[in-house]
Write an enzyme that holds these catalytic residues in place. Structure first.
Site, PDB file in Angstrom:
ATOM      1  N   HIS A 147       5.266   5.327  10.990  1.00 28.76           N
ATOM      2  CA  HIS A 147       4.290   5.821  10.024  1.00 28.76           C
ATOM      3  C   HIS A 147       3.602   4.729   9.224  1.00 28.76           C
ATOM      4  O   HIS A 147       2.789   5.006   8.334  1.00 28.76           O
ATOM      5  CB  HIS A 147       5.006   6.796   9.067  1.00 28.76           C
ATOM      6  CG  HIS A 147       4.142   7.872   8.532  1.00 28.76           C
ATOM      7  ND1 HIS A 147       3.951   8.077   7.196  1.00 28.76           N
ATOM      8  CD2 HIS A 147       3.397   8.799   9.171  1.00 28.76           C
ATOM      9  CE1 HIS A 147       3.126   9.096   7.024  1.00 28.76           C
ATOM     10  NE2 HIS A 147       2.780   9.556   8.203  1.00 28.76           N
ATOM     11  N   LYS A 149       1.107   1.694   8.005  1.00 29.82           N
ATOM     12  CA  LYS A 149      -0.317   1.349   8.166  1.00 29.82           C
ATOM     13  C   LYS A 149      -0.493  -0.026   7.526  1.00 29.82           C
ATOM     14  O   LYS A 149      -0.843  -0.127   6.355  1.00 29.82           O
ATOM     15  CB  LYS A 149      -1.242   2.345   7.468  1.00 29.82           C
ATOM     16  CG  LYS A 149      -1.185   3.765   8.007  1.00 29.82           C
ATOM     17  CD  LYS A 149      -0.422   4.655   7.070  1.00 29.82           C
ATOM     18  CE  LYS A 149      -0.276   6.049   7.657  1.00 29.82           C
ATOM     19  NZ  LYS A 149       0.742   6.816   6.907  1.00 29.82           N
ATOM     20  N   ASP A 154      -3.485 -13.634  10.850  1.00 31.14           N
ATOM     21  CA  ASP A 154      -3.181 -15.075  10.881  1.00 31.14           C
ATOM     22  C   ASP A 154      -1.926 -15.441  10.092  1.00 31.14           C
ATOM     23  O   ASP A 154      -1.843 -16.562   9.538  1.00 31.14           O
ATOM     24  CB  ASP A 154      -4.378 -15.882  10.345  1.00 31.14           C
ATOM     25  CG  ASP A 154      -5.596 -15.793  11.250  1.00 31.14           C
ATOM     26  OD1 ASP A 154      -5.427 -15.446  12.431  1.00 31.14           O
ATOM     27  OD2 ASP A 154      -6.715 -16.053  10.762  1.00 31.14           O
TER      28      ASP A 154
END
Ligand SMILES: [Zn+2]
Length: 222
Positions: A147, A149, A154
């Site tokens: 779940h 996000k 870099d």
């Protein structure tokens, strides 16, 4: 009694002055650490110039041009990747974000994606397109949702918040993302990505019946 009060006030004034001085010096410091917060839904605007910076005025679409929005800021940060991009996202159906990832991949940026196995297969998901282009995608193991996000650019820049990489999240939902270069915040996400990447390696489960997901992983989010 008065002298105690005067000394106390003096200490408070001195500490406030020092704090202001520190803040001032931080602002003067070159290469200041980036911190930014964006809220969604984003205003609608053309983002074509971000993909074709050499010809910014060539787009003839009907959307507003030359407008900075939450989504264009997000895209800028994603497209700033020069060496690696580690993405951990529950739902990925946004075609502009897919285009950005493919553009980075074609420039040689190493892309790694961890996503949810159920949502990777839904209509409109861009995960199949990423895989077809050669980008390595792994799915969360077990029955719980993957779940998260977040994305680490870099090994330097973290983007995290409530925003799924979908058109609905960008254009309709009330969402937030935090963008930061603070090492104390970026490092735990690098570590967590590495943990999930190793944990979701299909090779771990190919030949062993004794490495099934633990019972604790069989709980579903309600
Ligand atoms: Zn346009």
């Amino acid at each position: 009694m008065w002298s105690v009060k005067v000394v106390g006030l003096g200490v408070v004034a001195l500490s406030l002055s020092l704090e202001l001085l520190v803040r001032f010096l931080r602002r003067l410091r070159p290469g200041r650490i980036l911190n930014e917060v964006l809220f969604f839904p984003s205003d609608l605007a053309c983002v074509e110039h971000l993909f074709s910076p050499s010809s910014p005025r060539s787009c003839l679409c009907s959307l507003p041009h030359g407008v900075e929005t939450s989504f264009s800021r997000l895209l800028r940060h994603i497209l700033s990747a020069t060496s690696s991009l580690d993405l951990c996202v529950f739902a990925f159906s946004n075609m502009d974000l897919c285009r950005a990832i493919l553009a980075l991949h074609s420039k040689g940026v190493i892309i790694r994606v961890v996503t949810d196995k159920d949502y990777a297969a839904i209509t409109g998901s861009q995960i199949g397109i990423l895989r077809k282009s050669g980008i390595c995608v792994r799915c969360g193991v077990g029955s719980v949702y993957m779940h998260h996000k977040f994305v680490v650019v870099d090994h330097r820049l973290l983007v995290t918040g409530s925003l799924n990489w979908t058109l609905t999240a960008v254009q309709s939902n009330m969402e937030n993302i935090l963008i930061t270069e603070e090492p104390q915040l970026v490092q735990p996400f690098i570590k967590e990505f590495h943990r999930l990447w190793v944990h979701s390696d299909p090779a771990r489960y190919l030949h062993s019946s004794d490495q099934k997901p633990a019972q604790s992983e069989l709980r579903r989010e309600l």
